[in-house]
Design an enzyme around this catalytic site. Structure first.
Site, PDB file in Angstrom:
ATOM      1  N   THR A  91     -21.844  26.650 -22.406  1.00  0.00           N
ATOM      2  CA  THR A  91     -22.693  25.459 -22.326  1.00  0.00           C
ATOM      3  C   THR A  91     -24.070  25.823 -21.776  1.00  0.00           C
ATOM      4  O   THR A  91     -25.097  25.368 -22.292  1.00  0.00           O
ATOM      5  CB  THR A  91     -22.012  24.384 -21.449  1.00  0.00           C
ATOM      6  OG1 THR A  91     -20.759  24.070 -22.049  1.00  0.00           O
ATOM      7  CG2 THR A  91     -22.853  23.135 -21.335  1.00  0.00           C
ATOM      8  N   TYR A 144     -20.852  29.920 -13.773  1.00  0.00           N
ATOM      9  CA  TYR A 144     -21.951  28.973 -13.569  1.00  0.00           C
ATOM     10  C   TYR A 144     -23.218  29.714 -13.159  1.00  0.00           C
ATOM     11  O   TYR A 144     -24.277  29.545 -13.765  1.00  0.00           O
ATOM     12  CB  TYR A 144     -21.540  27.970 -12.497  1.00  0.00           C
ATOM     13  CG  TYR A 144     -22.509  26.834 -12.283  1.00  0.00           C
ATOM     14  CD1 TYR A 144     -22.677  25.852 -13.268  1.00  0.00           C
ATOM     15  CD2 TYR A 144     -23.238  26.717 -11.104  1.00  0.00           C
ATOM     16  CE1 TYR A 144     -23.549  24.789 -13.063  1.00  0.00           C
ATOM     17  CE2 TYR A 144     -24.109  25.661 -10.896  1.00  0.00           C
ATOM     18  CZ  TYR A 144     -24.258  24.696 -11.884  1.00  0.00           C
ATOM     19  OH  TYR A 144     -25.133  23.644 -11.682  1.00  0.00           O
TER      20      TYR A 144
END
Ligand code: UDP
Length: 324
Positions: A91, A144
């Protein structure tokens, strides 16, 4: 005024940003796939005549005309982004490429939601933008941290190679209305736990620090970042008021109006011991500084959660949760 695309516009910061943009007179397109947000939360936005929702995934190419793009799409709470780490990296990285390709085609300004996580376990505090960070490439937070670091690199490479008008905000811990009750972050957990009469879960000894920024301040920083001259580097956005997790718990208990009760839990792997932004750059370039005090912000946030959990707290069925 203009047409603004907010990817992740149904998320916590995204939905607050959409509200602000509508108030400023912009037409807003929200792109979201509701991985970590709930559609019911943005019902009031969906009723607005200048708001459009597109259900979609930033990992796929985007074809939406806009003058400005805010790329906020990515799970951001540690338990959420760690639950599907490959999805999280995809993402961040594919999402960055897709918004940048769109900006390259259309000439749009594009703002990236980067993060204080790119500093990892900082050896310098407060952290200025020039600090390069201390991040592991293979721990549980790497999906992340490294995803967001790669996205920053892509943003500056698209500027350099194609002249795309990019801006990068490094967002520090933010809280406020429209957080999800099950998000798993410190402020939402502590408020929801205390409203439910449960002990607050303190991870480790609670001496680790965070600096909490109220969402309207953060959104104001993002708004300014898109509208002012483009800074040549990323810009920290956060509140430099650093506190320990134990102090955060104590303050929340006093705002909720209940005695502090805690339950100790293990400290998650790679949980940073300190985090505090140096915000001089945002102050110089954007004439921005946080305006909302912690108590003021917490009063608004507790009130939001009381309303959102009303059915459950009044002894009925957990209406808000049932809709999720
Ligand atoms: N934390 C905690 N109890 C919770 C949730 C978080 O003690 O129920 C701690 C966590 O270990 C971290 C800090 O609060 O040190 C902030 O955690 P959060 O998940 O909000 O975000 P982070 O800043 O770690 O990305």
């Amino acid at each position: 005024m203009g047409r603004v695309l907010v990817t992740g516009g149904a998320g916590f910061i995204g939905a607050n940003l959409c509200e602000r943009l509508l108030t400023e007179g912009d037409d807003v397109v929200c792109l979201d796939n509701f991985t970590t947000s709930t559609r019911s939360k943005i019902a009031h936005l969906e009723r607005h005549p200048r708001f459009d929702l597109v259900i979609g995934d930033v990992r796929n190419p985007i074809r939406i005309d806009a003058d400005r793009i805010y790329n906020l799409a990515c799970p951001a709470s540690p338990p959420k982004y760690q639950s599907d780490p490959i999805y999280t990296t995809e993402t961040s990285v594919l999402g960055a490429i897709n918004v940048l390709e769109m900006a390259r085609r259309t000439g749009a300004t594009v703002v990236q939601a980067s993060t204080s996580e790119i500093y990892g376990e900082p050896t310098l505090t407060p952290q200025p933008e020039s600090y390069r960070g201390n991040v592991t490439t293979w721990g549980p937070r790497a999906c992340y941290d490294e995803g967001k670091r790669c996205a920053e690199a892509l943003f500056f490479d698209y500027r350099q190679k194609y002249g795309v008008d990019v801006r990068v905000a490094r967002i520090f811990n933010t809280y406020g209305p429209m957080m999800e009750p099950n998000d798993g972050r410190v402020v939402s957990n502590f408020i929801v736990q205390s409203l439910r009469g449960e002990p607050m879960t303190i991870y480790g000894d609670g001496s680790q620090t965070r600096s909490l920024c109220f969402v309207s301040d953060l959104v104001d920083g993002l708004y300014r970042l898109a509208r002012r001259a483009a800074p040549s580097t990323p810009v920290n956005l956060g509140n430099p008021n650093e506190m320990t997790v134990l102090e955060i718990a104590t303050t929340i208990a006093s705002v909720v109006g209940l005695p502090l009760t805690i339950s100790r839990q293990p400290l998650p792997t790679d949980d940073p011991t300190q985090r505090c932004p140096n915000t001089s750059l945002a102050s110089d370039l954007l004439d921005w500084s946080p305006q909302v005090s912690l108590t003021e912000g917490l009063v608004a946030t507790v009130s939001y959660f009381r309303t959102r959990l009303a059915g459950e707290l009044n002894g009925g069925s957990p209406l808000a949760e049932a809709a999720e």
